[in-house]
Design a protein around this motif. Sequence first.
Motif, PDB file in Angstrom:
ATOM      1  N   ILE A  26       2.928   3.638  -5.903  1.00 21.33           N
ATOM      2  CA  ILE A  26       3.014   3.412  -4.456  1.00 21.33           C
ATOM      3  C   ILE A  26       3.383   4.722  -3.776  1.00 21.33           C
ATOM      4  O   ILE A  26       4.442   5.284  -4.050  1.00 21.33           O
ATOM      5  CB  ILE A  26       4.075   2.342  -4.128  1.00 21.33           C
ATOM      6  CG1 ILE A  26       3.768   1.041  -4.865  1.00 21.33           C
ATOM      7  CG2 ILE A  26       4.141   2.100  -2.621  1.00 21.33           C
ATOM      8  CD1 ILE A  26       4.886   0.025  -4.781  1.00 21.33           C
ATOM      9  N   PRO A  27       2.541   5.245  -2.900  1.00 19.38           N
ATOM     10  CA  PRO A  27       2.859   6.516  -2.251  1.00 19.38           C
ATOM     11  C   PRO A  27       3.904   6.356  -1.155  1.00 19.38           C
ATOM     12  O   PRO A  27       4.081   5.278  -0.587  1.00 19.38           O
ATOM     13  CB  PRO A  27       1.512   6.955  -1.656  1.00 19.38           C
ATOM     14  CG  PRO A  27       0.762   5.692  -1.449  1.00 19.38           C
ATOM     15  CD  PRO A  27       1.198   4.747  -2.529  1.00 19.38           C
ATOM     16  N   VAL A  28       4.590   7.442  -0.853  1.00 20.72           N
ATOM     17  CA  VAL A  28       5.526   7.497   0.258  1.00 20.72           C
ATOM     18  C   VAL A  28       4.822   8.126   1.455  1.00 20.72           C
ATOM     19  O   VAL A  28       4.203   9.187   1.337  1.00 20.72           O
ATOM     20  CB  VAL A  28       6.780   8.310  -0.096  1.00 20.72           C
ATOM     21  CG1 VAL A  28       7.679   8.489   1.128  1.00 20.72           C
ATOM     22  CG2 VAL A  28       7.540   7.638  -1.224  1.00 20.72           C
ATOM     23  N   GLY A  88       0.792  -1.225   0.000  1.00 14.82           N
ATOM     24  CA  GLY A  88       0.000   0.000   0.000  1.00 14.82           C
ATOM     25  C   GLY A  88       0.820   1.269   0.000  1.00 14.82           C
ATOM     26  O   GLY A  88       0.428   2.271  -0.604  1.00 14.82           O
ATOM     27  N   ALA A  89       1.967   1.263   0.694  1.00  9.35           N
ATOM     28  CA  ALA A  89       2.817   2.452   0.789  1.00  9.35           C
ATOM     29  C   ALA A  89       4.154   2.040   1.361  1.00  9.35           C
ATOM     30  O   ALA A  89       4.320   0.933   1.880  1.00  9.35           O
ATOM     31  CB  ALA A  89       2.167   3.535   1.657  1.00  9.35           C
ATOM     32  N   VAL A  90       5.114   2.938   1.291  1.00  8.01           N
ATOM     33  CA  VAL A  90       6.390   2.779   1.978  1.00  8.01           C
ATOM     34  C   VAL A  90       6.506   3.916   2.986  1.00  8.01           C
ATOM     35  O   VAL A  90       6.298   5.086   2.635  1.00  8.01           O
ATOM     36  CB  VAL A  90       7.575   2.818   0.990  1.00  8.01           C
ATOM     37  CG1 VAL A  90       8.900   2.923   1.734  1.00  8.01           C
ATOM     38  CG2 VAL A  90       7.565   1.581   0.102  1.00  8.01           C
ATOM     39  N   CYS A  91       6.820   3.569   4.233  1.00  7.35           N
ATOM     40  CA  CYS A  91       6.839   4.557   5.317  1.00  7.35           C
ATOM     41  C   CYS A  91       8.259   4.735   5.839  1.00  7.35           C
ATOM     42  O   CYS A  91       8.933   3.750   6.191  1.00  7.35           O
ATOM     43  CB  CYS A  91       5.912   4.092   6.440  1.00  7.35           C
ATOM     44  SG  CYS A  91       5.730   5.294   7.775  1.00  7.35           S
ATOM     45  N   VAL A  92       8.718   5.988   5.895  1.00 11.58           N
ATOM     46  CA  VAL A  92      10.102   6.305   6.270  1.00 11.58           C
ATOM     47  C   VAL A  92      10.138   7.579   7.109  1.00 11.58           C
ATOM     48  O   VAL A  92       9.145   8.295   7.234  1.00 11.58           O
ATOM     49  CB  VAL A  92      10.979   6.508   5.013  1.00 11.58           C
ATOM     50  CG1 VAL A  92      11.107   5.213   4.222  1.00 11.58           C
ATOM     51  CG2 VAL A  92      10.419   7.629   4.125  1.00 11.58           C
TER      52      VAL A  92
END
Length: 330
Positions: A132-134, A111-115
């Motif tokens: 894919i949203p950040v 769903g997304a990449v979280c950083v």
Amino acid sequence: MTETMSRSETSLLPQLHEPRNPGMPLDMDRVMRCTANRSAIERRAASLPGRRSVKKDYQAAWLARAISCIDLTTLAGDDTPGRVARLCAKARQPVRADILEALGLEGLTVGAVCVYHDMIAPAVAALEGSGIPVAAVSTGFPAGLSPFPLRVAEITESVKAGAREIDIVISRRHVLTGDWQALYDEMRAFREACGEAHVKAILATGELGTLQNVARASMVCMMAGADFIKTSTGKESVNATLPVSLVMMRAIREFYEETGYRVGYKPAGGISKAKDAVTYLALVKEELGDRWLRPDLYRFGASSLLGDIERQLEHHVTGAYSASWRHATS
């Protein structure tokens, strides 16, 4: 991603699928009506794993849905652009290609990449064109105790850097002291700073003391315009649990019934096994309905979860379990 993203490139973003929750004035009468019967909630939550078991093709389908709802996350002090790039490659291709082909699920992504903020730029570059949203954690994550103007400025900078989702942390003291106006004002300011980026409000439920506090904090954050409510930072001693999830999902359902706006839900921390992911999805289905079983309204905050799901899917296709080290996420 750029400011001129096409609709297909942002297909996972919630604001493209649902009217965005605009928030509403703080209604203290409504907040104080939020209560929680702990014994009944715990009894209901304890019954779920034993009552909801899916096998074979149905299990594979549920696990694939879980993958599509994962916020693949790295929030380590030693994160580097290279590590983030590897994580983003896994986000694009979360399961080995031959397994996805056997399942008929080519093109499946998370769903997304979280950083953290400093890793937004390499994540955006690595995910360009993927859709894919950040997501970025913000507002003094995980404690949320930095000066308020800096927390607001951090959101602004992360949005400028390309984050399309912002995971904020609330001030737990507002909940513990019952200062609901302060919590509302804080959440409202965070929502405004996010602009078009959608905002996930992290309640840090393991530090809120009671399920009643969880229910009231959930309602206040939704009144202030939260697009998602999220259990935890993953850094607390107690993170996502089924009782807390039940309370938060019922608050979401009540808010939707009263306002017509759907707010998303994200359990985070401690969900590392495929069977647990299926249990959480079953709870979503029962409490909120099928519409919430999509990545624009439901996310898992997880990193190790994906590896176990991939392992289970490989077993489904080949009949054999592989070693867990073969399914690293970065």
